[in-house]
Write a protein that holds these residues in place. Sequence first.
Motif, mmCIF file in Angstrom:
data_model
loop_
_atom_site.group_PDB
_atom_site.id
_atom_site.type_symbol
_atom_site.label_atom_id
_atom_site.label_comp_id
_atom_site.label_asym_id
_atom_site.label_seq_id
_atom_site.Cartn_x
_atom_site.Cartn_y
_atom_site.Cartn_z
ATOM 1 N N ASP A 32 0.797 -1.216 0.000
ATOM 2 C CA ASP A 32 0.000 0.000 0.000
ATOM 3 C C ASP A 32 0.836 1.276 0.000
ATOM 4 N N LYS A 33 2.131 1.181 0.313
ATOM 5 C CA LYS A 33 2.913 2.411 0.437
ATOM 6 C C LYS A 33 4.148 2.456 -0.449
ATOM 7 N N ALA A 34 4.475 1.353 -1.142
ATOM 8 C CA ALA A 34 5.695 1.310 -1.951
ATOM 9 C C ALA A 34 5.360 0.967 -3.399
ATOM 10 N N ASP A 35 6.339 1.131 -4.278
ATOM 11 C CA ASP A 35 6.192 0.747 -5.674
ATOM 12 C C ASP A 35 6.221 -0.779 -5.750
ATOM 13 N N ARG A 36 5.096 -1.374 -6.068
ATOM 14 C CA ARG A 36 4.978 -2.828 -6.029
ATOM 15 C C ARG A 36 5.909 -3.518 -7.014
ATOM 16 N N ARG A 37 6.214 -2.871 -8.125
ATOM 17 C CA ARG A 37 7.134 -3.479 -9.094
ATOM 18 C C ARG A 37 8.478 -3.769 -8.455
ATOM 19 N N ARG A 38 8.995 -2.770 -7.736
ATOM 20 C CA ARG A 38 10.322 -2.928 -7.127
ATOM 21 C C ARG A 38 10.298 -3.919 -5.965
ATOM 22 N N VAL A 39 9.205 -3.916 -5.212
ATOM 23 C CA VAL A 39 9.063 -4.887 -4.124
ATOM 24 C C VAL A 39 9.120 -6.302 -4.689
ATOM 25 N N ILE A 40 8.356 -6.542 -5.757
ATOM 26 C CA ILE A 40 8.309 -7.878 -6.366
ATOM 27 C C ILE A 40 9.671 -8.259 -6.929
ATOM 28 N N ALA A 41 10.292 -7.342 -7.689
ATOM 29 C CA ALA A 41 11.570 -7.643 -8.336
ATOM 30 C C ALA A 41 12.662 -7.938 -7.310
ATOM 31 N N LEU A 42 12.707 -7.168 -6.229
ATOM 32 C CA LEU A 42 13.742 -7.361 -5.206
ATOM 33 C C LEU A 42 13.625 -8.737 -4.568
ATOM 34 N N PHE A 43 12.446 -9.079 -4.091
ATOM 35 C CA PHE A 43 12.305 -10.323 -3.343
ATOM 36 C C PHE A 43 12.305 -11.555 -4.246
ATOM 37 N N GLN A 44 11.835 -11.400 -5.491
ATOM 38 C CA GLN A 44 11.937 -12.511 -6.432
ATOM 39 C C GLN A 44 13.401 -12.802 -6.779
ATOM 40 N N SER A 45 14.209 -11.756 -6.838
ATOM 41 C CA SER A 45 15.643 -11.946 -7.116
ATOM 42 C C SER A 45 16.317 -12.726 -5.991
ATOM 43 N N ILE A 46 15.944 -12.414 -4.749
ATOM 44 C CA ILE A 46 16.504 -13.150 -3.617
ATOM 45 C C ILE A 46 16.058 -14.614 -3.670
ATOM 46 N N GLN A 47 14.777 -14.825 -3.995
ATOM 47 C CA GLN A 47 14.273 -16.198 -4.092
ATOM 48 C C GLN A 47 15.022 -17.001 -5.142
ATOM 49 N N MET A 48 15.353 -16.358 -6.251
ATOM 50 C CA MET A 48 16.023 -17.051 -7.349
ATOM 51 C C MET A 48 17.356 -17.647 -6.903
ATOM 52 N N LEU A 49 18.012 -16.996 -5.943
ATOM 53 C CA LEU A 49 19.305 -17.482 -5.478
ATOM 54 C C LEU A 49 19.188 -18.806 -4.712
ATOM 55 N N CYS A 50 18.009 -19.101 -4.149
ATOM 56 C CA CYS A 50 17.856 -20.313 -3.333
ATOM 57 C C CYS A 50 17.954 -21.595 -4.159
ATOM 58 N N PRO A 51 17.163 -21.765 -5.230
ATOM 59 C CA PRO A 51 17.368 -22.972 -6.044
ATOM 60 C C PRO A 51 18.732 -22.985 -6.728
ATOM 61 N N ALA A 52 19.265 -21.797 -7.039
ATOM 62 C CA ALA A 52 20.607 -21.743 -7.642
ATOM 63 C C ALA A 52 21.654 -22.302 -6.683
ATOM 64 N N LEU A 53 21.505 -21.992 -5.388
ATOM 65 C CA LEU A 53 22.442 -22.508 -4.393
ATOM 66 C C LEU A 53 22.292 -24.023 -4.240
ATOM 67 N N ILE A 54 21.067 -24.523 -4.291
ATOM 68 C CA ILE A 54 20.856 -25.968 -4.203
ATOM 69 C C ILE A 54 21.528 -26.676 -5.379
ATOM 70 N N VAL A 55 21.429 -26.089 -6.575
ATOM 71 C CA VAL A 55 22.096 -26.658 -7.752
ATOM 72 C C VAL A 55 23.597 -26.740 -7.515
ATOM 73 N N PHE A 56 24.179 -25.661 -6.994
ATOM 74 C CA PHE A 56 25.623 -25.629 -6.736
ATOM 75 C C PHE A 56 26.020 -26.695 -5.715
ATOM 76 N N LEU A 57 25.234 -26.832 -4.638
ATOM 77 C CA LEU A 57 25.562 -27.804 -3.593
ATOM 78 C C LEU A 57 25.366 -29.239 -4.077
ATOM 79 N N LEU A 58 24.366 -29.459 -4.939
ATOM 80 C CA LEU A 58 24.204 -30.785 -5.532
ATOM 81 C C LEU A 58 25.402 -31.120 -6.420
ATOM 82 N N TRP A 59 25.862 -30.144 -7.174
ATOM 83 C CA TRP A 59 27.022 -30.350 -8.043
ATOM 84 C C TRP A 59 28.274 -30.664 -7.230
ATOM 85 N N LYS A 60 28.418 -29.990 -6.061
ATOM 86 C CA LYS A 60 29.572 -30.219 -5.194
ATOM 87 C C LYS A 60 29.406 -31.468 -4.338
#
Length: 416
Positions: A77-105
């Motif tokens: 209700d008080k922030a630009d929703r586009r930026r809120v979504i983009a910021l937190f989706q970017s953080i989420q993207m790192l989680c499966p990426a890290l699992i891929v790296f750990l599976l590879w290792k």
Amino acid sequence: MFATDTLARSLRLLRTRQFGTFWFASFLSNIGTWAQQVAEPWLLLSLGASSFVLGLDSFAMGAPVLALTLVGGVLADKADRRRVIALFQSIQMLCPALIVFLLWKGTIAAWIIVVLSLIVGITDALSMPSFQSIVPSIVEPKQLPAGIALNATQFNLSRILGPVVAGALMASSGAMGAFIVSAVSYVPFILVALWVLPRSPPVLPRQERFDRHTLFEALRKIARDPNLRGSLLTVFVTSTFCAPLLTFAPLLVTLGFKGNVAHFSVVIAAFGAGGLAGAVALLAVDPEHDRRSIGSSLALVYAGVLMLIAFAPWFWAVPVLFVLAGIAMTAGNSSFNALILAAAPAAIRGQSISFFMLAVRGGVSLGALLTGVAISFIGIRGAFLVNGSLAFVALFLVQSNWRRAPPVPLIPVGTV
């Protein structure tokens, strides 16, 4: 109630630049999400995780909703929703990426997956009210129910395709392939959030943006409105007692029917097929039709299906029942979502949706934890039977009081 011209008008939304692009990007992102949803429990089981750890993983993903979704509503209700979504989706993207790296290792562990689920839960809690509040800003007020139903359609279509993708990848390259797809699927949605969705100006007046009483005032308004209160209570009951059906589907397949990942993929796809059918059916419902009767009836169906699954004698009865569960859950929750967006004042629409997400995700996390414990004592079938029975009784009590309230038209007065 149902009309082909209503369905045709609803489908025209997909031709619009903003909604059509948003729909397609969400669809791709959810395919990746559901691919991971299939791969993750099987990865945990392969690491020796117990039913409690499976429940804990689901709880970790949903628990932050209990503490942070209301904050996410204020952000919506008080922030630009586009930026809120983009910021937190970017953080989420790192989680499966890290699992891929750990599976590879070769260093992946069950506790790491649970921690990453917690991170995803935190970012979801803070961003989902913004995501859910986007639709009213990119469609006309009279198109809002259709926009929500179309959104549910892509979600459930992805629920069908995601397990298919995961099953093919896990058969050929193992769980790593499914997590790679999950990580990559975030990219188009982040791009759309930044460059296609409209900038959302703050809804709260400047002097109220950081008022610590904002959340409590919104809660008081919601509690006084019987339609908002009844919708949220119904969604919370079904999420708590019925939604663990999906969380513990791997155990139902393996313990109840000695199945494998292919059987599990069929069950999840069946749930998605039911959800798709329910969402498409809602597209043909008159926008002015009262969604309370639809949502309330389907909530009772959801509870009844859960009890029937507890008695299923053979495996191939389960996908059929999962189709019914998918119809009930998707059409019911979509009806309540539209009802809340229509009934909530524009100034607290984001916060109202945050309470909706609190009821959905908070109920799922609480139900997963409690059901995981129950399974340890009375087994998977016994837990589902108890959950379905408790849900049926609770829903009857909620609805007996709620139906006395006057209906609310499904055409919102304004958009955010």
